[in-house]
Write an enzyme that holds these catalytic residues in place. Structure first.
Site, short mmCIF file in Angstrom:
data_model
loop_
_atom_site.label_atom_id
_atom_site.label_comp_id
_atom_site.label_asym_id
_atom_site.label_seq_id
_atom_site.Cartn_x
_atom_site.Cartn_y
_atom_site.Cartn_z
N GLU A 1 0.19 -4.26 -10.15
CA GLU A 1 0.73 -5.25 -9.21
C GLU A 1 0.20 -6.66 -9.47
O GLU A 1 0.95 -7.63 -9.43
CB GLU A 1 0.38 -4.82 -7.76
CG GLU A 1 0.79 -5.84 -6.72
CD GLU A 1 0.43 -5.41 -5.30
OE1 GLU A 1 -0.11 -4.29 -5.12
OE2 GLU A 1 0.70 -6.19 -4.37
N ASP B 1 -7.90 -6.86 -2.64
CA ASP B 1 -6.71 -6.08 -2.95
C ASP B 1 -6.44 -5.96 -4.45
O ASP B 1 -5.61 -6.71 -4.98
CB ASP B 1 -5.50 -6.73 -2.25
CG ASP B 1 -4.32 -5.78 -2.20
OD1 ASP B 1 -4.47 -4.62 -2.61
OD2 ASP B 1 -3.24 -6.21 -1.73
N GLU C 1 -1.07 -4.28 7.86
CA GLU C 1 0.14 -4.96 7.40
C GLU C 1 1.39 -4.53 8.18
O GLU C 1 2.42 -4.23 7.61
CB GLU C 1 0.34 -4.73 5.89
CG GLU C 1 -0.81 -5.28 5.06
CD GLU C 1 -0.60 -5.18 3.56
OE1 GLU C 1 0.10 -4.26 3.12
OE2 GLU C 1 -1.15 -6.03 2.83
O1 GCW Z 1 -1.55 -4.46 -2.42
C1 GCW Z 1 -0.87 -4.55 -1.23
C2 GCW Z 1 0.56 -4.50 -1.64
C3 GCW Z 1 1.45 -3.78 -0.66
C4 GCW Z 1 0.81 -2.46 -0.31
C5 GCW Z 1 -0.54 -2.72 0.34
C6 GCW Z 1 -1.28 -1.42 0.66
C7 GCW Z 1 1.88 -0.37 0.13
O2 GCW Z 1 1.02 -5.79 -1.90
O3 GCW Z 1 2.70 -3.62 -1.28
O4 GCW Z 1 1.62 -1.68 0.52
O5 GCW Z 1 -1.35 -3.44 -0.54
O6 GCW Z 1 -2.10 -1.02 -0.15
O7 GCW Z 1 -1.04 -0.85 1.70
#
Ligand code: GCW
Length: 721
Positions: A414, A386, A312
């Site tokens: 989240e 995720d 990311e």
């Molecule tokens: O779940 C996603 C989130 C990001 C997060 C990323 C990760 C810290 O939306 O906010 O970043 O995963 O786990 O690296």
């Protein structure tokens, strides 16, 4: 407005709100309420068995243990239990590590010390000169402290303390929280206020919160904390911040909690003045070695680094044509002389990779098996996408036997309604831990992989992305405290039942009343399935709204990266719905051991809870209930809403068992959850109905709003971004 009448009214009002303040304190105390034992027989039995405290040794940890036991007992027994110099009197509570026990005490011990590890504890009723006492011991002072919290738990949950003979040890070495906390005190995906760490006032001002944070963690066995975000800022590694980190580490040390930091891979450039962060460059290697030395000079028990690299947009070794092994090993070499470790995250996927996102981390990491240094542990999220309400276990578990793998769970919600929804997550954790990977035949569960027993690993770990902030109640939702609590309990022993954990938490946090426990425990246990049903039933996933991830957004399809769009995941069209990950599709199923792959691969054997994760099926495909996929999907959404309705009615009957403020807080939050469950149901069904072209079954309530209304909702200031 300085009228006397105004002041008088104000005074009256302050009395009115007094109970709220008191209860805010109850929220703050988490599961360490130490309220007076209500059951009179049980209380008097405890009183008769605990007459004084004899603490052996004087380490900081023993001082903490002594203070905690005094605090706990004074509340639970409603009397002060005095410290004694010796065991002349009967019914002493003796605290001390193995090395400090005299011969007479040791005579009472059989093989118990062989049964525990360095952090384990023994709680045992012993006899000295015909007098009974209770001994709390371990091989280390930290073991004693864990014993103290577990002894207090016996009282908090009204268990017998007759003829005690308990031995227990943690099964996983690194039991750690990951705080996604930024230096400006915002918390990525945090829904409970701002970060606990007051960087501006550190190192000189030690907030009582830091101490209470440590107490709470140690009471459930957590022994590590990564205090800053994986989307890291290199400034944390500058002397200005390290001084502050050192102050936190000193505060946590007596509690057996080690501090870890995230390492931004490009730090040598950003704060080191180098031109590169190439892990093969000698200056870069030396920079990290010097940095490690500097950190360990300040914090001798520093735990090590957690790294998110080439994920990311974060920098990493691939920026220099190197790979994850090169990056991880370079950092591992820097901390190795000091006993430190590197937790290297496997959460990677790329917009340049046209393959199914669910397959990418496995494809990238599995070939590296066996190539990492001994002090590297690879941190893997529970599922391949995720932290969704439900994901099948991550196929990396079981596929890298030569590499220690640690679990990453998300405690912060989240994708599960932020801190407004009551969702008891240990149910989710347990489901993953019990999953059988078949990597070494039947019984090769995820739990056995992460506790090191399946593949014989010495370094083992489990991380939870913290849901903690500076809200008075720490976690935003009073019931989100149970997720922090439950994570700790499962980190200590990943084989525990989430039901037992829920019951302990309820007893310690609210009440030992049977009626209350029975009803509210059921509500908690059902809450996880409820959220799956009203958000993403039957294997759907990643259909939340964009960026903030709050609320439904199955229609989103315009984001620059294809694998960020919900439409990428549900693939609804007039023919059907779901992501074909079987042989006929992306073949992600092949990443599992054949026993598992075969089951997932065939829609008729695939568990229906994971159906649309692995298969794209026609709308009139028949499920085991004989109903069509469309009808079943709609009914699942409705079931989720119904479950929240019944959670509401359960809670409404609990008024007599709970203090007014917490009762009201939970009641209001459950109302929000009910509203939002309906929002999810209606928005998703209206959207999917465009493709199915079918009527809703009669059991499903008709949406009041239009799809366009749901699409128009915007939340520019949703928390956690
Ligand atoms: O779940 C996603 C989130 C990001 C997060 C990323 C990760 C810290 O939306 O906010 O970043 O995963 O786990 O690296």
């Amino acid at each position: 407005m300085n009228h006397p009448l105004f002041l008088y009214i104000l005074l009256q009002l302050s009395f009115l709100i007094a109970p709220f303040n008191m209860s805010a304190q109850e929220d703050y105390k988490l599961w360490l309420q130490y309220k007076k034992v209500q059951h009179t027989k049980i209380a008097s039995n405890y009183q008769s068995k605990i007459n004084g405290i004899v603490a052996l040794g004087n380490s900081e940890t023993i001082q903490v243990a002594t203070k905690e036991i005094q605090l706990g007992l004074s509340g639970l027994l409603d009397s002060t239990i005095a410290l004694q110099q010796n065991t002349d009197k009967e019914n002493m509570l003796i605290l001390g590590n193995k090395l400090l026990l005299d011969e007479n005490i040791l005579k009472n011990i059989k093989n118990e010390f062989d049964l525990i590890n360095e952090e384990g504890y023994i709680i045992k009723t012993i006899q000295l000169k015909n007098k009974k006492h209770i001994l709390i011991t371990g091989k280390t002072d930290i073991g004693v402290l864990y014993g103290v919290y577990n002894f207090l738990k016996l009282l908090q949950t009204n268990q017998s303390i007759e003829n005690l003979a308990i031995t227990d040890s943690p099964r996983i070495n690194i039991r750690i929280l990951n705080h996604w906390d930024n230096l400006d005190r915002t918390v990525e995906r945090g829904y409970a206020g701002f970060s606990l760490w007051n960087w501006h006032k550190l190192p000189d001002f030690i907030d009582q919160r830091y101490v209470d944070y440590a107490r709470a963690n140690t009471s459930i066995g957590i022994n590590g904390t990564v205090i800053n975000n994986v989307n890291a800022n290199a400034l944390i590694l500058t002397p200005q911040y390290l001084e502050k980190v050192e102050a936190l580490a000193k505060t946590f040390k007596p509690y057996g909690i080690k501090v870890y930091l995230t390492a931004r891979f490009s730090a040598p450039i950003e704060i080191g003045g180098l031109k590169t962060a190439d892990p093969f460059n000698t200056d870069v290697k030396n920079w990290w070695k010097e940095k490690a030395k500097e950190i360990y000079q300040r914090i001798p028990d520093f735990g090590g680094f957690l790294v998110k690299a080439n994920s990311e947009g974060q920098p990493g070794p691939q920026n220099y044509g190197r790979n994850h092994v090169d990056g991880a090993n370079m950092l591992a070499d820097a901390v190795a002389p000091f006993g430190g470790i590197v937790m290297w995250r496997a959460f990677v996927y790329s917009e340049h990779d046209v393959n199914d996102r669910a397959k990418q981390a496995y494809s990238e990491f599995v070939p590296y098996d066996g190539q990492f240094r001994d002090n590297v542990i690879v941190q893997v999220k529970n599922g391949a996408i995720d932290f969704q309400p439900r994901e099948p276990f991550h196929p990396i578990f079981g596929a890298m036997p030569k590499t220690p793998l640690m679990m990453e769970f998300q405690i912060t919600q989240e994708y599960l309604g932020f801190s407004s929804h009551l969702v008891y997550l240990p149910k989710l954790y347990q489901e993953v831990l019990e999953s059988d990977t078949y990597s070494k035949g039947k019984g090769s569960t995820v739990a056995k992989i992460i506790d090191g027993t399946l593949d014989n690993h010495k370094i083992t770990g489990i991380a939870g992305v913290a849901n903690i902030g500076n809200d008075i109640n720490w976690t935003g939702h009073p019931f989100a405290q149970a997720n922090w609590y439950g994570f700790g309990r499962l980190a200590w022993n990943p084989y525990q039942d989430s039901e037992t954990i829920a019951e302990d938490w309820l007893r310690m946090t609210f009440s030992n009343e049977k009626k209350f426990i029975k009803a509210v425990k059921e509500m908690m246990l059902e809450s996880r399935e409820a959220v799956v049903n009203y958000m993403t039933p039957l294997g759907l996933h990643h259909i939340m709204d964009t960026g903030h991830h709050y609320g439904p957004g199955p229609w989103v399809s315009n984001l620059s990266r294809p694998e960020w769009n919900p439409t990428y995941y549900h693939k609804a069209d007039t023919k059907g719905i779901g992501f074909d990950r079987s042989k006929t599709g992306s073949n992600a199923t092949a990443q599992y051991a054949p026993e598992v792959a075969n089951i997932f691969d065939d829609a008729t054997t695939c568990p229906e809870k994971d159906l649309l994760w692995f298969h794209h099926l026609p709308w009139d495909y028949k499920l085991k209930n004989g109903k069509t996929l469309w009808n079943s999907l709609a009914l699942k959404y409705q079931e989720g809403v119904n479950q929240v309705a019944s959670m509401n009615s359960t809670w409404n009957k609990m008024e007599n068992y709970v203090d007014e403020a917490r009762f009201k807080e939970v009641q209001m939050l459950l109302n929000i959850q009910y509203k939002e469950a309906k929002w999810w149901r209606d928005a998703c069904l209206l959207y999917f109905q465009q493709y199915s072209g079918k009527e809703l079954p009669k059991e499903v309530e008709k949406p009041i709003q239009t799809l366009n209304f749901f699409k128009s909702l915007k939340f520019p200031f949703a928390p956690g971004i």
